[in-house]
Motif scaffolding. Structure first.
Motif, PDB file in Angstrom:
ATOM      1  N   THR A  64       0.825  -1.204   0.000  1.00  0.00           N
ATOM      2  CA  THR A  64       0.000   0.000   0.000  1.00  0.00           C
ATOM      3  C   THR A  64       0.863   1.260   0.000  1.00  0.00           C
ATOM      4  OG1 THR A  64      -0.099   0.081   2.420  1.00  0.00           O
ATOM      5  CG2 THR A  64      -1.796  -1.212   1.281  1.00  0.00           C
ATOM      6  N   GLU A  65       0.229   2.375  -0.255  1.00  0.00           N
ATOM      7  CA  GLU A  65       0.959   3.644  -0.309  1.00  0.00           C
ATOM      8  C   GLU A  65       1.575   3.988   1.036  1.00  0.00           C
ATOM      9  OE1 GLU A  65       0.236   8.353  -1.528  1.00  0.00           O
ATOM     10  OE2 GLU A  65      -1.340   6.859  -1.864  1.00  0.00           O
ATOM     11  N   ILE A  66       0.847   3.736   2.126  1.00  0.00           N
ATOM     12  CA  ILE A  66       1.386   4.103   3.445  1.00  0.00           C
ATOM     13  C   ILE A  66       2.272   3.007   4.026  1.00  0.00           C
ATOM     14  CG2 ILE A  66      -0.575   5.601   3.966  1.00  0.00           C
ATOM     15  CD1 ILE A  66      -1.505   3.387   5.945  1.00  0.00           C
ATOM     16  N   SER A  67       2.183   1.788   3.482  1.00  0.00           N
ATOM     17  CA  SER A  67       2.979   0.677   4.010  1.00  0.00           C
ATOM     18  C   SER A  67       3.444  -0.225   2.871  1.00  0.00           C
ATOM     19  CB  SER A  67       2.152  -0.122   5.029  1.00  0.00           C
ATOM     20  OG  SER A  67       2.933  -1.137   5.632  1.00  0.00           O
ATOM     21  N   PRO A  68       4.357   0.262   2.046  1.00  0.00           N
ATOM     22  CA  PRO A  68       4.803  -0.505   0.882  1.00  0.00           C
ATOM     23  C   PRO A  68       5.808  -1.599   1.252  1.00  0.00           C
ATOM     24  CG  PRO A  68       6.003   1.552   0.991  1.00  0.00           C
ATOM     25  CD  PRO A  68       4.998   1.593   2.111  1.00  0.00           C
ATOM     26  N   TRP A  69       5.926  -2.592   0.381  1.00  0.00           N
ATOM     27  CA  TRP A  69       6.950  -3.611   0.518  1.00  0.00           C
ATOM     28  C   TRP A  69       8.231  -3.157  -0.176  1.00  0.00           C
ATOM     29  CZ3 TRP A  69       7.039  -7.675   3.619  1.00  0.00           C
ATOM     30  CH2 TRP A  69       5.814  -8.186   4.100  1.00  0.00           C
ATOM     31  N   ILE A  70       9.361  -3.494   0.417  1.00  0.00           N
ATOM     32  CA  ILE A  70      10.666  -3.292  -0.207  1.00  0.00           C
ATOM     33  C   ILE A  70      11.231  -4.675  -0.499  1.00  0.00           C
ATOM     34  CG2 ILE A  70      13.001  -2.375   0.063  1.00  0.00           C
ATOM     35  CD1 ILE A  70      11.750  -0.449   2.187  1.00  0.00           C
ATOM     36  N   ILE A  71      11.401  -4.994  -1.773  1.00  0.00           N
ATOM     37  CA  ILE A  71      11.903  -6.315  -2.151  1.00  0.00           C
ATOM     38  C   ILE A  71      13.430  -6.263  -2.235  1.00  0.00           C
ATOM     39  CG2 ILE A  71      11.894  -8.111  -3.912  1.00  0.00           C
ATOM     40  CD1 ILE A  71       9.066  -7.216  -4.656  1.00  0.00           C
ATOM     41  N   ILE A  72      14.061  -7.157  -1.483  1.00  0.00           N
ATOM     42  CA  ILE A  72      15.518  -7.269  -1.468  1.00  0.00           C
ATOM     43  C   ILE A  72      15.908  -8.534  -2.229  1.00  0.00           C
ATOM     44  CG2 ILE A  72      17.590  -7.509  -0.056  1.00  0.00           C
ATOM     45  CD1 ILE A  72      16.253  -4.819   0.339  1.00  0.00           C
ATOM     46  N   LYS A  73      16.624  -8.378  -3.322  1.00  0.00           N
ATOM     47  CA  LYS A  73      17.127  -9.547  -4.051  1.00  0.00           C
ATOM     48  C   LYS A  73      18.313 -10.093  -3.282  1.00  0.00           C
ATOM     49  CE  LYS A  73      15.434  -8.068  -8.564  1.00  0.00           C
ATOM     50  NZ  LYS A  73      15.773  -7.750  -9.978  1.00  0.00           N
ATOM     51  N   ALA A  74      18.136 -11.283  -2.715  1.00  0.00           N
ATOM     52  CA  ALA A  74      19.041 -11.749  -1.667  1.00  0.00           C
ATOM     53  C   ALA A  74      19.913 -12.937  -2.058  1.00  0.00           C
ATOM     54  CB  ALA A  74      18.235 -12.092  -0.415  1.00  0.00           C
ATOM     55  N   ASN A  75      20.093 -13.205  -3.336  1.00  0.00           N
ATOM     56  CA  ASN A  75      20.990 -14.292  -3.722  1.00  0.00           C
ATOM     57  C   ASN A  75      22.417 -14.048  -3.245  1.00  0.00           C
ATOM     58  OD1 ASN A  75      18.983 -15.789  -4.917  1.00  0.00           O
ATOM     59  ND2 ASN A  75      19.987 -15.934  -6.906  1.00  0.00           N
ATOM     60  N   ARG A  76      22.817 -12.784  -3.226  1.00  0.00           N
ATOM     61  CA  ARG A  76      24.123 -12.414  -2.660  1.00  0.00           C
ATOM     62  C   ARG A  76      23.884 -11.814  -1.287  1.00  0.00           C
ATOM     63  NH1 ARG A  76      27.652  -8.529  -5.806  1.00  0.00           N
ATOM     64  NH2 ARG A  76      28.942  -8.935  -3.967  1.00  0.00           N
ATOM     65  N   LYS A  77      24.262 -12.549  -0.255  1.00  0.00           N
ATOM     66  CA  LYS A  77      23.968 -12.125   1.112  1.00  0.00           C
ATOM     67  C   LYS A  77      24.574 -10.772   1.448  1.00  0.00           C
ATOM     68  CE  LYS A  77      23.457 -16.756   3.115  1.00  0.00           C
ATOM     69  NZ  LYS A  77      23.985 -17.703   4.127  1.00  0.00           N
ATOM     70  N   SER A  78      25.823 -10.566   1.052  1.00  0.00           N
ATOM     71  CA  SER A  78      26.498  -9.321   1.413  1.00  0.00           C
ATOM     72  C   SER A  78      25.796  -8.115   0.806  1.00  0.00           C
ATOM     73  CB  SER A  78      27.965  -9.361   0.977  1.00  0.00           C
ATOM     74  OG  SER A  78      28.074  -9.585  -0.427  1.00  0.00           O
ATOM     75  N   ALA A  79      25.432  -8.213  -0.469  1.00  0.00           N
ATOM     76  CA  ALA A  79      24.743  -7.105  -1.133  1.00  0.00           C
ATOM     77  C   ALA A  79      23.377  -6.856  -0.502  1.00  0.00           C
ATOM     78  CB  ALA A  79      24.597  -7.393  -2.620  1.00  0.00           C
ATOM     79  N   ALA A  80      22.679  -7.936  -0.140  1.00  0.00           N
ATOM     80  CA  ALA A  80      21.358  -7.807   0.479  1.00  0.00           C
ATOM     81  C   ALA A  80      21.449  -7.108   1.828  1.00  0.00           C
ATOM     82  CB  ALA A  80      20.720  -9.188   0.634  1.00  0.00           C
ATOM     83  N   ARG A  81      22.471  -7.425   2.601  1.00  0.00           N
ATOM     84  CA  ARG A  81      22.626  -6.808   3.918  1.00  0.00           C
ATOM     85  C   ARG A  81      22.909  -5.317   3.798  1.00  0.00           C
ATOM     86  NH1 ARG A  81      26.466 -11.811   5.900  1.00  0.00           N
ATOM     87  NH2 ARG A  81      24.778 -13.307   6.281  1.00  0.00           N
ATOM     88  N   LEU A  82      23.781  -4.962   2.874  1.00  0.00           N
ATOM     89  CA  LEU A  82      24.096  -3.550   2.676  1.00  0.00           C
ATOM     90  C   LEU A  82      22.875  -2.778   2.194  1.00  0.00           C
ATOM     91  CD1 LEU A  82      27.609  -3.788   0.941  1.00  0.00           C
ATOM     92  CD2 LEU A  82      27.130  -3.272   3.340  1.00  0.00           C
ATOM     93  N   GLU A  83      22.135  -3.355   1.250  1.00  0.00           N
ATOM     94  CA  GLU A  83      20.954  -2.674   0.716  1.00  0.00           C
ATOM     95  C   GLU A  83      19.894  -2.490   1.795  1.00  0.00           C
ATOM     96  OE1 GLU A  83      17.579  -3.050  -2.824  1.00  0.00           O
ATOM     97  OE2 GLU A  83      19.059  -4.660  -2.559  1.00  0.00           O
ATOM     98  N   THR A  84      19.722  -3.500   2.638  1.00  0.00           N
ATOM     99  CA  THR A  84      18.723  -3.419   3.703  1.00  0.00           C
ATOM    100  C   THR A  84      19.033  -2.269   4.663  1.00  0.00           C
ATOM    101  OG1 THR A  84      18.309  -5.795   3.589  1.00  0.00           O
ATOM    102  CG2 THR A  84      17.670  -4.670   5.618  1.00  0.00           C
ATOM    103  N   ILE A  85      20.266  -2.204   5.126  1.00  0.00           N
ATOM    104  CA  ILE A  85      20.635  -1.135   6.059  1.00  0.00           C
ATOM    105  C   ILE A  85      20.506   0.226   5.387  1.00  0.00           C
ATOM    106  CG2 ILE A  85      22.487  -0.174   7.472  1.00  0.00           C
ATOM    107  CD1 ILE A  85      23.529  -3.019   7.858  1.00  0.00           C
ATOM    108  N   GLN A  86      20.931   0.319   4.125  1.00  0.00           N
ATOM    109  CA  GLN A  86      20.835   1.574   3.405  1.00  0.00           C
ATOM    110  C   GLN A  86      19.385   2.036   3.301  1.00  0.00           C
ATOM    111  OE1 GLN A  86      23.606   3.483   2.084  1.00  0.00           O
ATOM    112  NE2 GLN A  86      21.895   4.905   2.214  1.00  0.00           N
ATOM    113  N   LYS A  87      18.469   1.111   3.059  1.00  0.00           N
ATOM    114  CA  LYS A  87      17.046   1.457   2.958  1.00  0.00           C
ATOM    115  C   LYS A  87      16.507   1.956   4.297  1.00  0.00           C
ATOM    116  CE  LYS A  87      15.985   0.481  -1.355  1.00  0.00           C
ATOM    117  NZ  LYS A  87      15.503   1.536  -2.279  1.00  0.00           N
ATOM    118  N   ILE A  88      16.921   1.322   5.386  1.00  0.00           N
ATOM    119  CA  ILE A  88      16.487   1.777   6.708  1.00  0.00           C
ATOM    120  C   ILE A  88      16.950   3.211   6.940  1.00  0.00           C
ATOM    121  CG2 ILE A  88      16.724   1.417   9.203  1.00  0.00           C
ATOM    122  CD1 ILE A  88      17.084  -1.596   8.575  1.00  0.00           C
TER     123      ILE A  88
END
Length: 258
Positions: free
Chosen positions: A224-248
């Motif tokens: 939803t507009e007020i509560s959207p999903w953020i999809i993290i492509k997580a095949n590469r764990k290191s990249a997924a972790r960095l992207e997650t923290i950056q989004k926060i």
């Protein structure tokens, strides 16, 4: 040496670079440099998370960060990296077990409400109320009626808690089927990780398509507009972790100056 840049060669010749290269089996120069770059970026982002936590505490903010996704997608590892250097008194990680008989008689959202943050706190949900959107119906842990009631209520529930002053961030960790198979194999053969392999995990590959179908329904209804999903492509764990923290860091408007 594998066409490394001068900067990479300098990193590799450092004390840390030589340690990675010499002490780990199967390490290549390029891989050693990648690990060093990852750890350097992670350290900087973790430093910003400390500032974010201090801002949350100082301003009596309340933050909920939800981690959903396929089994073995790396949710727990991402949470550990995000919380590694935070003040443990000002956050908690919630990973609720199977509901008790008493909890089964309560409103579905009740036990999650009991774990929402107080002022100045951050709560990380390692799986959340969205169990009922995917894991439970796929594995037969809820009835179709219970699933439908949840899907009819979840957006209103999130709207209410957001309007009450709780910031909600929702992550979905996505991996390919082949990557999930590979990770399950690694987990089952590791003496330190095999305890993680549950009965639900055993069925995950066989039920892959069913998970996909319910995941699509969840996104269609609850992105939803007020509560959207953020999809993290997580095949590469290191990249997924960095992207997650950056989004926060992007989504919580903390002051970046100390």
């Amino acid at each position: 040496m594998q066409n490394l840049s001068d900067k990479s060669l300098k990193q590799l010749n450092s004390k840390k670079g030589l340690k990675y290269f010499l002490l780990q089996d199967g390490m290549t120069p390029a891989k050693a440099v990648r690990i060093m770059n990852y750890e350097s970026k992670l350290k900087k982002l973790q430093g910003e998370l400390i500032k974010l936590q201090q801002w949350v505490e100082a301003n009596d903010e309340k933050v909920v960060i939800i981690f959903e996704g396929r089994d073995a997608a790396g949710k727990g590892g991402a949470i550990r990296r995000a919380t590694e250097h935070l003040n443990p008194r000002e956050f908690k990680v919630v990973a609720l077990p199977k509901p008790t008989d008493e909890e089964q008689g309560e409103w579905y959202f009740q036990r999650y409400i009991n774990n929402l943050p107080r002022e100045g706190k951050i709560v990380f949900f390692d799986r959340s109320w969205y169990n009922r959107a995917v894991v439970e119906p796929v594995n037969g842990f809820c009835t179709e009626e219970e699933y439908n009631i949840f899907m009819n209520q979840v957006n209103d529930f999130e709207r209410m808690i957001i309007e009450s002053g709780i910031r909600v961030i929702k992550f979905y960790f996505s991996i390919t089927k082949s990557e999930q198979i590979k990770r399950f194999k690694d987990i089952k053969t590791s003496p330190l990780k095999k305890w993680k392999f549950s009965k639900v995990d055993q069925q995950a590959i066989r039920l892959w398509d069913s998970y996909t179908e319910y995941k699509k329904r969840m996104f269609a209804k609850t992105d939803t507009e007020i509560s959207p999903w953020i999809i993290i492509k997580a095949n590469r764990k290191s990249a997924a972790r960095l992207e997650t923290i950056q989004k926060i860091l992007e989504l919580v408007p903390y002051k970046k100056e100390v």
